[in-house]
Motif scaffolding. Structure first.
Motif, PDB file in Angstrom:
ATOM      1  N   LYS A   1       0.852  -1.092  -0.121  1.00 41.68           N
ATOM      2  CA  LYS A   1       0.007   0.143  -0.076  1.00 41.68           C
ATOM      3  C   LYS A   1       0.965   1.248   0.026  1.00 41.68           C
ATOM      4  O   LYS A   1       0.431   2.227  -0.803  1.00 41.68           O
TER       5      LYS A   1
ATOM      6  N   ALA B   1      -9.795  10.143  -4.192  1.00 38.03           N
ATOM      7  CA  ALA B   1     -10.668   8.884  -4.141  1.00 38.03           C
ATOM      8  C   ALA B   1      -9.759   7.520  -4.294  1.00 38.03           C
ATOM      9  O   ALA B   1     -10.178   6.524  -3.786  1.00 38.03           O
ATOM     10  N   MET B   2      -8.808   7.812  -5.326  1.00 38.74           N
ATOM     11  CA  MET B   2      -7.895   6.480  -5.503  1.00 38.74           C
ATOM     12  C   MET B   2      -6.983   6.048  -4.352  1.00 38.74           C
ATOM     13  O   MET B   2      -6.983   5.107  -4.097  1.00 38.74           O
TER      14      MET B   2
ATOM     15  N   GLN C   1      -8.025   6.499  -1.131  1.00 32.83           N
ATOM     16  CA  GLN C   1      -9.046   6.247  -0.330  1.00 32.83           C
ATOM     17  C   GLN C   1      -9.277   4.435  -0.574  1.00 32.83           C
ATOM     18  O   GLN C   1      -9.475   3.685   0.123  1.00 32.83           O
ATOM     19  N   GLU C   2      -9.424   4.313  -1.887  1.00 31.09           N
ATOM     20  CA  GLU C   2      -9.478   2.763  -2.611  1.00 31.09           C
ATOM     21  C   GLU C   2      -8.280   2.093  -2.100  1.00 31.09           C
ATOM     22  O   GLU C   2      -8.428   0.862  -1.565  1.00 31.09           O
TER      23      GLU C   2
ATOM     24  N   ALA D   1      -8.430   1.292   1.592  1.00 28.86           N
ATOM     25  CA  ALA D   1      -9.350   0.418   1.865  1.00 28.86           C
ATOM     26  C   ALA D   1      -9.054  -1.281   1.399  1.00 28.86           C
ATOM     27  O   ALA D   1      -9.647  -2.070   1.650  1.00 28.86           O
TER      28      ALA D   1
ATOM     29  N   ASN E   1      -9.483  -2.102  -1.671  1.00 30.05           N
ATOM     30  CA  ASN E   1     -10.435  -2.644  -2.883  1.00 30.05           C
ATOM     31  C   ASN E   1     -10.079  -1.622  -4.025  1.00 30.05           C
ATOM     32  O   ASN E   1     -11.042  -1.331  -4.886  1.00 30.05           O
ATOM     33  N   ALA E   2      -8.920  -1.362  -4.537  1.00 31.21           N
ATOM     34  CA  ALA E   2      -8.434  -0.696  -5.702  1.00 31.21           C
ATOM     35  C   ALA E   2      -8.864  -1.477  -6.909  1.00 31.21           C
ATOM     36  O   ALA E   2      -8.684  -2.778  -6.855  1.00 31.21           O
ATOM     37  N   THR E   3      -9.537  -0.922  -7.937  1.00 32.15           N
ATOM     38  CA  THR E   3      -9.959  -1.785  -9.104  1.00 32.15           C
ATOM     39  C   THR E   3      -9.121  -1.630 -10.201  1.00 32.15           C
ATOM     40  O   THR E   3      -9.386  -1.961 -11.471  1.00 32.15           O
TER      41      THR E   3
END
Length: 150
Positions: free
Chosen positions: A3, A26-27, A29-30, A33, A35-37
């Motif tokens: 991370k 936004a990225m 936070q992903e 968390a 859960n980055a896509t």
């Protein structure tokens, strides 16, 4: 990639003006968390403007002449197989080269973070060079589903 490394690379994209602060937040936070896509490039920049996460054999050149009808310039994010390659001017256009690593490519163009067009290309020769030319559909306000691959 852990991370912390992802967050450092994301910060570099913000510093290089590839993404804006809203996208960065936004990225970030992903990533935090878990859960980055999407996949960030292994390095923050490359002199040839290629994605370093793919093995180089053949190349695909991605070309868009630009859309002069825009009053304001909007960034187009270019993803190859889920990896962010670059963010480029929609008004001025772009001309990028990316390595081909397999027989299939998924190319996604995201206009201003809102409208996206995905091109699924199958049965390509990974050791050949290709040029893919895109056009913009003013009627629908997005990249046209039609493209030229040579």
């Amino acid at each position: 990639m852990d991370k912390i490394e992802k967050l450092k690379q994301l910060k570099q994209l913000l510093d290089d003006s590839v993404i804006n602060s809203d996208e960065y937040n936004a990225m970030k936070q992903e990533i935090i968390a878990g859960n980055a896509t999407y996949t960030l490039p292994e390095t923050s920049s490359s002199p040839e403007r290629t994605s370093p996460v793919m093995n180089k054999k053949g190349d695909i050149r991605l070309v868009f002449a630009g859309c002069k009808g825009f009053f304001f310039d909007v960034k187009t994010k270019i993803f190859i197989n889920g990896t962010l390659l670059s963010a480029e001017s929609t008004k001025r256009g772009f001309d990028l080269i990316a390595p081909i690593s397999g027989r299939e490519l998924s190319i996604r163009l995201v206009l201003g973070g809102m409208k996206s067009t995905t091109y699924e290309i199958t049965e390509i020769e990974p050791n050949k060079d290709y040029t893919m030319t895109f056009s913009y559909d003013l009627t629908w306000g997005k990249y046209s589903n039609n493209f030229n691959l040579s």
